[in-house]
Design an enzyme around this catalytic site. Structure first.
Site: not given
Ligand code: SAM
Length: 214
Positions: A34, A60-63
């Site tokens: 990431r 960038i989205s949350q994992p």
């Protein structure tokens, strides 16, 4: 990061109907670096379980959300996936670890170009990114086994339903922009019937673009 993702899943499992990530999704989350997908000054935060800015007002989205949406698609190694909202390319890389071919559409040209070259540099040869309005899907590459929309739509775009294979699955946040939306699971049966199920509240940046017909 993986522990935080699992802890979020523990809390939401009764809404999403899953309490564990499949081994292939877990492995994909472990493999994709990431830190390669976030701006230089945010690299120290790359493995925190939260969204991060990537420029142009986007994130960038949350994992946890990346892992959950990937899990919900039930991908098979031979699948072809369409992603709407390439952003940094991180979700596309996770999908590329789980499926044969990934097509991804990003409306901001600079993000699309950066994501495509980043993915190639990292060795993801099974991801093709194009600049465009994902609301209309990618007719030339359809139909898709799975479709993932990573920006909030006010309704489920009919072109995407049309481009989903019978037996296919779509995951999409549906609701008003800049408010809470519902992560929605869309299934198309083998005989073409479409069912939807709202899973849990989420907050995505809005799907932007031109004319929309619900
Ligand atoms: N999947 C991304 C990642 O892994 O970094 C994060 C996506 S970000 C939450 C949403 C993205 O959707 C933004 O990059 C935004 O520019 C893009 N977007 C918004 N409207 C779009 C549209 N109509 N078509 C394609 N992309 C769109």
């Amino acid at each position: 990061m993986i522990r935080a993702v699992q802890s979020d899943l523990d809390e939401t499992s009764r809404h999403v109907g899953r309490d564990r990530l499949s081994p292939h999704v877990l492995e994909a989350m472990r493999r994709v670096p990431r830190h390669e997908f976030v701006p230089e000054d945010l690299k120290p935060h790359a493995y925190e379980n939260r969204p991060l800015p990537i420029g142009y007002g986007q994130t960038i989205s949350q994992p946890y959300i990346v892992a959950l949406m990937t899990e919900l698609l039930d991908l098979k190694p031979d699948d072809t996936v369409l992603e709407i909202g390439t952003g940094s390319g991180y979700q596309a890389a996770v999908l590329a670890e789980c499926a044969r071919e990934v097509y991804s559409i990003e409306i901001i040209p600079e993000l699309a170009e950066t994501a495509q070259s980043r993915l190639l540099r990292l060795g993801y040869r099974n991801v093709t990114v194009k600049t465009g309005d994902g609301y209309f899907g990618w007719e030339e590459r359809a139909p898709f086994d799975a479709i993932i929309v990573t920006a909030a739509a006010t309704h489920i775009p009919p072109p995407l339903v049309h481009q989903l294979k019978p037996g296919g699955t779509m995951v999409i946040p549906v609701g008003p922009p800049f408010m809470v939306q519902h992560l929605t699971l869309v299934k198309k049966t083998e005989d073409g019937k479409v069912s939807t199920r709202q899973l849990l509240p989420v907050a995505f940046v809005p799907l932007i673009g031109g004319k929309r017909t619900p």
